[in-house]
Enzyme design. Structure first.
Site, PDB file in Angstrom:
ATOM      1  N   SER A 160       0.842  -1.198   0.000  1.00  0.00           N
ATOM      2  CA  SER A 160       0.000   0.000   0.000  1.00  0.00           C
ATOM      3  C   SER A 160       0.879   1.251   0.000  1.00  0.00           C
ATOM      4  O   SER A 160       1.728   1.398  -0.894  1.00  0.00           O
ATOM      5  CB  SER A 160      -0.930  -0.053   1.222  1.00  0.00           C
ATOM      6  OG  SER A 160      -1.943   0.892   1.117  1.00  0.00           O
ATOM      7  N   ARG A 230     -11.700   5.691  10.415  1.00  0.00           N
ATOM      8  CA  ARG A 230     -11.155   4.338  10.365  1.00  0.00           C
ATOM      9  C   ARG A 230     -12.193   3.344   9.847  1.00  0.00           C
ATOM     10  O   ARG A 230     -11.876   2.451   9.062  1.00  0.00           O
ATOM     11  CB  ARG A 230     -10.689   3.928  11.751  1.00  0.00           C
ATOM     12  CG  ARG A 230     -10.189   2.497  11.858  1.00  0.00           C
ATOM     13  CD  ARG A 230      -8.967   2.253  11.007  1.00  0.00           C
ATOM     14  NE  ARG A 230      -8.282   1.014  11.352  1.00  0.00           N
ATOM     15  CZ  ARG A 230      -7.191   0.578  10.762  1.00  0.00           C
ATOM     16  NH1 ARG A 230      -6.642   1.279   9.798  1.00  0.00           N
ATOM     17  NH2 ARG A 230      -6.628  -0.544  11.128  1.00  0.00           N
ATOM     18  N   ASP A 326      -8.355  -6.899  -4.495  1.00  0.00           N
ATOM     19  CA  ASP A 326      -8.023  -5.568  -3.982  1.00  0.00           C
ATOM     20  C   ASP A 326      -8.681  -4.517  -4.874  1.00  0.00           C
ATOM     21  O   ASP A 326      -8.273  -4.323  -6.015  1.00  0.00           O
ATOM     22  CB  ASP A 326      -6.494  -5.399  -3.977  1.00  0.00           C
ATOM     23  CG  ASP A 326      -6.039  -4.057  -3.407  1.00  0.00           C
ATOM     24  OD1 ASP A 326      -6.888  -3.192  -3.133  1.00  0.00           O
ATOM     25  OD2 ASP A 326      -4.815  -3.891  -3.243  1.00  0.00           O
ATOM     26  N   HIS A 359      -7.498  -5.573  -0.213  1.00  0.00           N
ATOM     27  CA  HIS A 359      -6.261  -4.801  -0.112  1.00  0.00           C
ATOM     28  C   HIS A 359      -5.406  -5.286   1.059  1.00  0.00           C
ATOM     29  O   HIS A 359      -4.175  -5.326   0.984  1.00  0.00           O
ATOM     30  CB  HIS A 359      -6.606  -3.326   0.065  1.00  0.00           C
ATOM     31  CG  HIS A 359      -5.412  -2.432   0.100  1.00  0.00           C
ATOM     32  ND1 HIS A 359      -4.493  -2.381  -0.925  1.00  0.00           N
ATOM     33  CD2 HIS A 359      -4.959  -1.565   1.046  1.00  0.00           C
ATOM     34  CE1 HIS A 359      -3.538  -1.514  -0.619  1.00  0.00           C
ATOM     35  NE2 HIS A 359      -3.798  -1.014   0.565  1.00  0.00           N
ATOM     36  N   ASP A 360      -6.059  -5.656   2.147  1.00  0.00           N
ATOM     37  CA  ASP A 360      -5.339  -6.095   3.345  1.00  0.00           C
ATOM     38  C   ASP A 360      -4.606  -7.421   3.167  1.00  0.00           C
ATOM     39  O   ASP A 360      -3.921  -7.864   4.099  1.00  0.00           O
ATOM     40  CB  ASP A 360      -6.302  -6.231   4.524  1.00  0.00           C
ATOM     41  CG  ASP A 360      -6.255  -5.008   5.434  1.00  0.00           C
ATOM     42  OD1 ASP A 360      -5.445  -4.103   5.149  1.00  0.00           O
ATOM     43  OD2 ASP A 360      -7.004  -4.979   6.418  1.00  0.00           O
TER      44      ASP A 360
END
Lengths: 391, 391
Positions: A160, A230, A326, A359-360
């Site tokens: 990222s 968040r 992602d 994405h994680d």
């Protein structure tokens, strides 16, 4: 009704936290034109630097990561964000490589950031901290690498925003980067990503406890705004498929909906929890500054509009890694980088990992990802002459 | 620094707004078990009901839509959300059809919602308003349709939450729905969609001006929280491709970034604007209630876990429409409905429209979408015997 955290005491960096600190005396010329410094860089290392100083890997952390890549986090006690990759015999083999991980400029874990005291005023910088860029973060890291006596990093890698830094390193200091592995990254932040970051920033700035940025002086913390930021960001880190697999429409500790605004659904409870725990370990102004640095990142623009030109004549070996699910930094972004590297006749390989981790995925135990990264590093290590015997 | 709107006076429904009102005397038994009412339904009509009362189309609005489908909005003055579809000779041909559009239960444009006065307390309902469901919205609409003397609607249609209502109508009152066109819809809200709704709700509830829901009594409005909620939601209405095409990384009225937190990028300026104008026309508690109704929607769960069973024996003609770039209600959701309708041996057609318009495509001028809807309605009209001559 809302279970998002009420304002609590702001979190401060603690000098007793483990790790190294480098005091950089010579100010750094930032992209915004400010000469910033002296300042501090907080960093961790794992493994040993070899005699030739040729086995150093710089790990670059993501937006809300920090230098504790493989140590327990000093606030949460949770394992470091790449713990499962780091160790003797692991992908990031501490018997073979010397790993360095520094908190980014603008951060809140010991490196200079908006929560630090501004020597000019004697008060926390808040919004008087200069707006920094990915290139500024990399410039600061270069000071650290120079300080450690390393003229050429064996590898720079990260996921990222960490991948953005790896790209910036390869473009800014090509002679200092033997190999680069940008993971789940992009050469510029997309309109959609800027939009999501802006939502987070507005959530923070809309919180009256933000106090125009001067919440530390006021003894307050925009905890609810930061938690909302968040929560919104967290959705973008996960794939729709994983959310469906993990939570679906499952209810939280109940057999039927309650016809109210409590967290009836597991996914709501999970998100609120993610928001609540985040504010205990992260600083709201750092969130503003670091998201802004990501928004500003546009590597082609730094090189006259041509991404290929950013890599002209590069000798660095690249490995690009993306993940199928992602949608924040989709594979197309990595492909664009590969095309530019090809146009620059660079040595580049590219692997798209099949996963629903979103994405994680770069933070998850993804065997194919581990194999890809490990294999690439081993190959490069041979070319670099980093046999285990020589360690 | 933040340009999101400061708290301003809350918006109230105005009895001088154009349109019809129906006072429903007999209370409605809601899914939550409450007998609600008497209450008011605010609605608009276009065209004329024919002598056989066989040409009525019920238009169901989306989350932040209202009954002004084809009139200027009484607050913003902007054209109605489906103006381009409605008129003599248009897709929703007012020479042929009688169009009805009602503000949903829980709304803030004249139909009973949390901003209304609770007769029990003499104060605005706020969170004492019962939590409603899509089925409750449809039950309220049925009262209106009965009141208008229409035993069988020619068609029920709408996009997004409007599509959910169209599905619920077909399932709850099959004998009253000749044709149904759910657009960009789903038979249940996904985990990701619940997650995005929860972010919006938390943004509202985190705003101190929300006052535990009792902001009307306090003369305040959680404008900043509502604006953040809108900004986050708005991103989900657009495709990544359209954001890139429209905004990319273009700067807003400047030649270079400002190294600050102003809206340097056009996409930031656009989003802030969307947030700011939204709070002038929408009520925060209505936003909570209507998003909750969407979250709760699960048509299969209402029918023992089988979506096909929701449509057993149906005579309704269905046309499902989805958009290729809609990632909030992706085509897969429409396909799941089509499969269930096929299993119920229903008369169903399905068209996926190629567009980069994202979820909001149902509100845009999409020629293929217009052609599909218009063609389906004309075909059904012939079967129903609705020739223009008979109007």
């Amino acid at each position: 009704m809302s279970v998002l955290t009420s304002p609590r005491s702001p979190r401060h960096w603690d000098p007793n936290w483990p790790g190294h600190r480098l005091f950089v005396e010579e100010p750094l010329r930032l992209d915004c034109g400010v000469d910033f410094g002296p300042f501090t860089i907080a960093y961790q290392t794992y493994g040993k630097l070899n005699a030739l100083r040729s086995n150093a890997i710089l790990l670059c952390h993501a937006l809300t990561g920090d230098q504790y890549a493989a140590d327990p986090h000093p606030i949460t006690g949770k394992p470091g964000w790449w713990s499962s990759l780091v160790g003797p015999g692991e992908v990031l083999d501490t018997d073979r490589y010397f790993l360095i991980c520094a908190n980014v400029l603008g951060g809140c874990m010991g490196t200079a950031g908006p929560g630090d005291i501004d020597p000019a005023s004697g008060e926390p910088f808040a919004l008087d901290f200069p707006v920094i860029t990915i290139r500024d973060m990399v410039r600061a890291q270069k000071r650290l690498v120079d300080h450690l006596g390393i003229s050429s990093l064996f590898c720079v890698t990260g996921g990222s925003m960490g991948g953005m830094q790896a790209l910036e390193w390869a473009a800014s200091y090509p002679e200092s980067v033997f190999a680069a592995v940008p993971i789940a990254a992009a050469a510029r932040h997309s309109a959609q990503n800027i939009a999501f970051n802006e939502v987070g920033r507005q959530a923070i700035m809309a919180d009256p406890d933000w106090c125009g940025g001067r919440y530390l002086l006021a003894g307050r913390q925009p905890a609810r705004g930061l938690a909302v930021a968040r929560m919104a960001a967290h959705i973008t880190y996960l794939s729709e498929a994983a959310l469906h697999r993990k939570f679906g429409r499952n209810l939280q500790d109940r057999h039927a909906v309650t016809y109210g605004f409590d967290a009836d659904f597991q996914v709501e409870s999970y998100l609120r929890h993610q928001g609540n725990i985040f504010v205990d370990r992260f600083d709201a102004n750092s969130y503003l500054y670091i998201t802004r640095a990501m928004d500003y990142f546009d590597l082609a623009a730094e090189h006259g509009g041509s991404l290929a030109r950013a890599f002209t004549g590069t000798q660095t070996r690249f490995c690009l890694i993306s993940f199928t699910s992602d949608w924040l930094f989709p594979t197309a972004e990595s492909r664009a980088i590969v095309r530019a590297l090809n146009a620059a006749a660079a040595n580049v390989s590219f692997v798209e990992i099949e996963t629903d981790g979103g994405h994680d995925a770069f933070l998850l135990h993804e065997p194919e990802f581990f194999k890809t990264l490990g294999g690439f590093l081993s190959g490069c290590a041979e070319h670099r002459g980093l046999t285990r015997d020589q360690q």
